[in-house]
Enzyme design. Structure first.
Site, short mmCIF file in Angstrom:
data_model
loop_
_atom_site.label_atom_id
_atom_site.label_comp_id
_atom_site.label_asym_id
_atom_site.label_seq_id
_atom_site.Cartn_x
_atom_site.Cartn_y
_atom_site.Cartn_z
N THR A 271 -6.09 -9.47 -4.09
CA THR A 271 -5.68 -8.50 -3.87
C THR A 271 -4.43 -7.97 -2.95
O THR A 271 -3.59 -9.15 -3.29
CB THR A 271 -6.81 -7.56 -3.02
OG1 THR A 271 -6.44 -8.16 -1.72
CG2 THR A 271 -8.00 -7.46 -3.23
N ASP B 274 10.65 6.31 1.23
CA ASP B 274 9.60 4.72 0.75
C ASP B 274 11.20 4.16 2.16
O ASP B 274 12.13 4.19 1.93
CB ASP B 274 10.37 3.87 0.31
CG ASP B 274 9.37 2.30 0.46
OD1 ASP B 274 9.73 1.86 1.73
OD2 ASP B 274 8.93 1.83 -0.68
N ARG C 281 -4.63 3.52 0.69
CA ARG C 281 -6.10 3.02 1.64
C ARG C 281 -6.46 3.86 2.32
O ARG C 281 -5.42 5.11 2.71
CB ARG C 281 -5.39 2.25 2.86
CG ARG C 281 -5.05 0.95 2.51
CD ARG C 281 -6.74 0.21 1.64
NE ARG C 281 -6.42 -1.92 1.45
CZ ARG C 281 -5.96 -1.55 0.11
NH1 ARG C 281 -6.46 -0.92 -0.59
NH2 ARG C 281 -6.44 -3.30 -0.37
N ASP D 135 -9.79 7.75 -4.42
CA ASP D 135 -10.28 7.01 -5.07
C ASP D 135 -10.64 5.58 -3.70
O ASP D 135 -11.50 5.09 -3.58
CB ASP D 135 -8.79 5.77 -5.46
CG ASP D 135 -9.43 4.29 -6.34
OD1 ASP D 135 -10.55 4.98 -6.24
OD2 ASP D 135 -8.81 3.68 -5.66
N GLU E 299 -15.05 3.08 4.29
CA GLU E 299 -15.57 1.88 3.17
C GLU E 299 -16.83 1.51 3.82
O GLU E 299 -16.78 0.76 5.02
CB GLU E 299 -14.97 2.20 2.28
CG GLU E 299 -14.19 2.86 1.39
CD GLU E 299 -13.23 2.35 1.03
OE1 GLU E 299 -12.69 1.29 0.21
OE2 GLU E 299 -12.16 2.95 0.05
N HIS F 69 -13.24 3.52 -5.12
CA HIS F 69 -11.92 2.78 -4.83
C HIS F 69 -12.10 1.44 -6.26
O HIS F 69 -12.23 -0.11 -5.77
CB HIS F 69 -12.21 1.27 -3.46
CG HIS F 69 -11.26 0.52 -2.45
ND1 HIS F 69 -11.19 0.46 -1.69
CD2 HIS F 69 -9.94 0.04 -3.52
CE1 HIS F 69 -9.91 -0.44 -1.12
NE2 HIS F 69 -9.02 -0.61 -2.82
N GLY G 228 -7.47 0.18 -9.19
CA GLY G 228 -6.97 -1.12 -8.79
C GLY G 228 -7.97 -2.13 -10.21
O GLY G 228 -7.60 -3.50 -10.64
N TYR G 229 -9.25 -1.93 -10.84
CA TYR G 229 -10.34 -2.28 -11.35
C TYR G 229 -10.60 -2.67 -12.77
O TYR G 229 -11.58 -2.52 -13.72
CB TYR G 229 -11.92 -1.61 -10.87
CG TYR G 229 -12.33 -2.27 -9.81
CD1 TYR G 229 -11.34 -3.06 -8.82
CD2 TYR G 229 -13.34 -2.16 -9.20
CE1 TYR G 229 -11.63 -3.60 -7.55
CE2 TYR G 229 -14.63 -3.03 -8.70
CZ TYR G 229 -13.31 -2.97 -7.34
OH TYR G 229 -13.64 -4.32 -6.24
N1 LIG Z 1 -7.11 1.92 -5.06
C1 LIG Z 1 -7.20 0.57 -5.27
O1 LIG Z 1 -7.48 0.30 -5.61
C2 LIG Z 1 -5.39 -0.23 -4.56
C3 LIG Z 1 -4.91 -1.33 -6.21
C4 LIG Z 1 -4.48 -1.27 -4.85
C5 LIG Z 1 -3.31 -1.29 -4.32
N2 LIG Z 1 -3.62 -0.49 -3.05
C6 LIG Z 1 -2.93 -0.60 -1.72
O2 LIG Z 1 -2.12 0.33 -1.87
C7 LIG Z 1 -1.29 -0.12 -1.20
C8 LIG Z 1 0.27 -0.36 -2.27
O3 LIG Z 1 0.52 -1.21 -3.33
P1 LIG Z 1 1.32 -2.25 -3.10
O4 LIG Z 1 1.64 -2.87 -4.51
O5 LIG Z 1 2.52 -0.76 -4.29
O6 LIG Z 1 2.88 -2.14 -2.61
P2 LIG Z 1 3.93 -3.14 -1.78
O7 LIG Z 1 3.70 -3.39 -0.94
O8 LIG Z 1 4.82 -4.03 -3.38
O9 LIG Z 1 4.61 -1.66 -1.94
C9 LIG Z 1 4.16 -0.58 -0.46
C10 LIG Z 1 5.66 0.13 -0.75
O10 LIG Z 1 5.48 1.02 0.44
C11 LIG Z 1 5.95 1.45 1.50
N3 LIG Z 1 6.00 1.41 2.71
C12 LIG Z 1 5.49 1.34 3.76
N4 LIG Z 1 5.24 1.68 4.91
C13 LIG Z 1 5.57 2.97 4.34
C14 LIG Z 1 6.08 4.81 4.53
N5 LIG Z 1 5.19 4.91 6.25
N6 LIG Z 1 6.47 5.50 4.11
C15 LIG Z 1 6.57 5.17 2.82
N7 LIG Z 1 6.68 3.30 2.61
C16 LIG Z 1 6.04 3.03 3.03
C17 LIG Z 1 6.71 -0.51 2.22
O11 LIG Z 1 8.03 0.19 1.83
C18 LIG Z 1 7.18 -0.94 0.25
O12 LIG Z 1 7.66 -0.42 -0.65
C19 LIG Z 1 -1.90 -1.82 -1.32
O13 LIG Z 1 -1.00 -1.95 -0.11
C20 LIG Z 1 -2.66 -1.34 -1.01
O14 LIG Z 1 -3.63 -1.40 0.29
C21 LIG Z 1 -5.37 0.05 -3.73
O1 LIG Z 2 -5.54 -3.98 -2.37
C1 LIG Z 2 -6.14 -4.20 -3.59
O2 LIG Z 2 -5.98 -4.69 -4.73
C2 LIG Z 2 -7.17 -2.98 -4.15
O3 LIG Z 2 -7.48 -1.94 -3.50
C3 LIG Z 2 -8.33 -3.81 -4.47
O4 LIG Z 2 -8.35 -4.41 -5.39
C4 LIG Z 2 -9.15 -3.43 -3.54
O5 LIG Z 2 -10.56 -4.04 -4.80
P1 LIG Z 2 -11.70 -5.31 -3.47
O6 LIG Z 2 -10.95 -5.97 -3.14
O7 LIG Z 2 -12.28 -3.79 -2.66
O8 LIG Z 2 -12.75 -5.32 -4.59
#
Ligand SMILES: NC(=O)c1ccc[n+]([C@@H]2O[C@H](COP(=O)([O-])OP(=O)(O)OC[C@H]3O[C@@H](n4cnc5c(N)ncnc54)[C@H](O)[C@@H]3O)[C@@H](O)[C@H]2O)c1
Ligand SMILES: O=C(O)[C@H](O)[C@H](O)COP(=O)(O)O
Length: 377
Positions: A67, A147, A208, A232, A237, A254, A257-258
């Site tokens: 993840t 950011d 999240r 999402d 959860e 959620h 990312g699937y």
């Molecule tokens: N819904 C899903 O299926 C799914 C899938 C993948 C990731 N995610 C979530 O998305 C998040 C982001 O993913 P990513 O790959 O872009 O991560 P990443 O680490 O590449 O980027 C996160 C960015 O957020 C910034 N940040 C941190 N705190 C902040 C704040 N208070 N205000 C503004 N910016 C801030 C960081 O500086 C960084 O640039 C993950 O940490 C994960 O929790 C969810």
């Molecule tokens: O952080 C991530 O990559 C995603 O939130 C993650 O893929 C969600 O799916 P799960 O790990 O709960 O299957």
């Protein structure tokens, strides 16, 4: 060697069995006794790795999370116990950005607005936020970036504060869940933030659940404030606040990312890291596993208009399918987790190759490639 892999991790059995005996487990129900004599633990975000889980982990030397997010893992605990930890940065970033664009097209249709007249505030400009920038540029949508960690070191882009970002028409969150430091994200969207938004502001949370105070959101929406919301991810959860669901325009389990690519890339990244950890060379590759997509591509007979672009995106991924399933099943029993466990195959935009007949120029196709579709070889 004994390796446990989450049952919701495509190709894990094939990849990890070259190292030893592999057992698939339900990540949410993993108990400490299961970790006795286990060498490697491969998880997704539903497994909380903490002191309690590791009480019987007598041999564990590696934890891999397929993840992007890592808020489910106590990394300092693993370090203190000399257990290596690896996650999969960026593995499903394209998938989340595809989800966002699919959702914005739906909202634009429902609320009769043109995305080109709107400004999107991207909160968190990491792997996902950067892909969202590409898609906004491809579609001619204005955007603001917020950011505070990136801003000081980025000489090429302008950033705004969260307060300024809150004045945008659409606000999309792509931040990790953090509770400490100068800019914690836990409940960064609270009642005060929501009350300050202009009516009509679109909110999207695919990061999240705990980024948005769900009770505050319910309170503000139930008082009649118009904030078209796409969720999402949810606080607590797999338990979704049932009263909130009817007030949310698009609701999913959620799964942003699937995409198959996103999940499989996550598995491959931790497989590669585990091979390194074991001092071995990788012998298997993701390309050998991914099936041909159902839709291999499109040949355009005319230059892509905004309507055509929307149809192409929704032909590959239409978030309304997941929203419908969510409303039917997420609140019942294990519905939320089943929607994730039995998620139908979904591909990234990149799985579809776009070509055009001779009247369509490569300049006219360029935005589609920036949006994420593939060019012909
Ligand atoms: N819904 C899903 O299926 C799914 C899938 C993948 C990731 N995610 C979530 O998305 C998040 C982001 O993913 P990513 O790959 O872009 O991560 P990443 O680490 O590449 O980027 C996160 C960015 O957020 C910034 N940040 C941190 N705190 C902040 C704040 N208070 N205000 C503004 N910016 C801030 C960081 O500086 C960084 O640039 C993950 O940490 C994960 O929790 C969810
Ligand atoms: O952080 C991530 O990559 C995603 O939130 C993650 O893929 C969600 O799916 P799960 O790990 O709960 O299957």
């Amino acid at each position: 060697m004994r390796i446990l892999v989450d049952e919701n991790m495509p190709y894990a059995r094939q990849l990890f069995s070259e190292f030893g005996q592999v057992e698939a487990i339900s990540g949410r129900d993993l108990t400490p006794s299961k970790l006795k004599d286990v060498d490697g633990l491969m998880i997704r975000s539903v497994t909380k790795v903490n002191e309690a889980l590791l009480t019987e982990a007598n041999k564990l030397s590696f934890v891999g999370s397929a993840t992007i997010g890592t808020d489910h893992v106590d990394k300092s605990l693993l370090m203190s116990r000399d257990i290596s930890f690896v996650n999969a940065p960026g593995c499903n970033a394209h998938s989340v950005a595809d989800y966002l664009i699919s959702a914005l097209f739906v909202l634009a249709q429902q609320h009769q607005f043109n995305l080109r007249d709107k400004t999107v505030a991207i909160i968190g400009v990491g792997n996902i936020g950067t892909r969202v920038i590409d898609k906004c540029e491809a579609l001619g949508i204005n955007y603001l970036l917020c950011d505070p960690f990136k801003a000081p070191a980025d000489a090429f882009r302008q950033y705004v504060s969260l307060e300024e970002a809150a004045r945008a028409d659409i606000i999309t969150f792509h931040v990790p869940l953090t509770r400490d430091g100068q800019y914690p994200t836990f409940h960064m969207v609270d009642e005060a933030f929501l009350s300050a938004l202009n009516p009509g502001t679109v909110l999207v949370n695919a990061s999240r659940g705990e980024i948005i105070d769900n009770k505050a959101l319910y309170h503000v929406l139930s008082q009649g404030k118009q904030l078209p919301t796409v969720l999402d991810v949810w606080e607590n959860e797999p338990h979704v606040m049932a009263e909130l669901l009817p007030l949310v325009e698009l609701a999913t389990a959620h799964i942003a990312g699937y995409s198959l690519e996103g999940k499989a890339r996550g598995t491959e990244m931790i497989y590669q890291a585990f091979a390194d950890h074991c001092g071995r060379r990788v012998s298997q590759h993701l390309e050998d596993f991914l099936p041909q997509p159902e839709i291999a591509g499109f040949n355009l007979g005319q230059p892509p208009t905004p309507e055509i672009v929307q149809r192409l995106v929704h032909a590959v991924y239409d978030v309304r399918r997941d929203d419908k399933l969510f409303r039917e099943h997420a609140l019942a029993g294990k519905g939320f987790d089943w929607l994730r466990r039995f998620y139908p195959e979904r591909r990234e935009l990149s799985s579809a190759v776009i070509t055009g007949n001779p009247s369509v120029t490569s300049l006219q196709l360029a935005p589609l490639y920036q949006l994420g579709f593939s060019r012909p070889d």
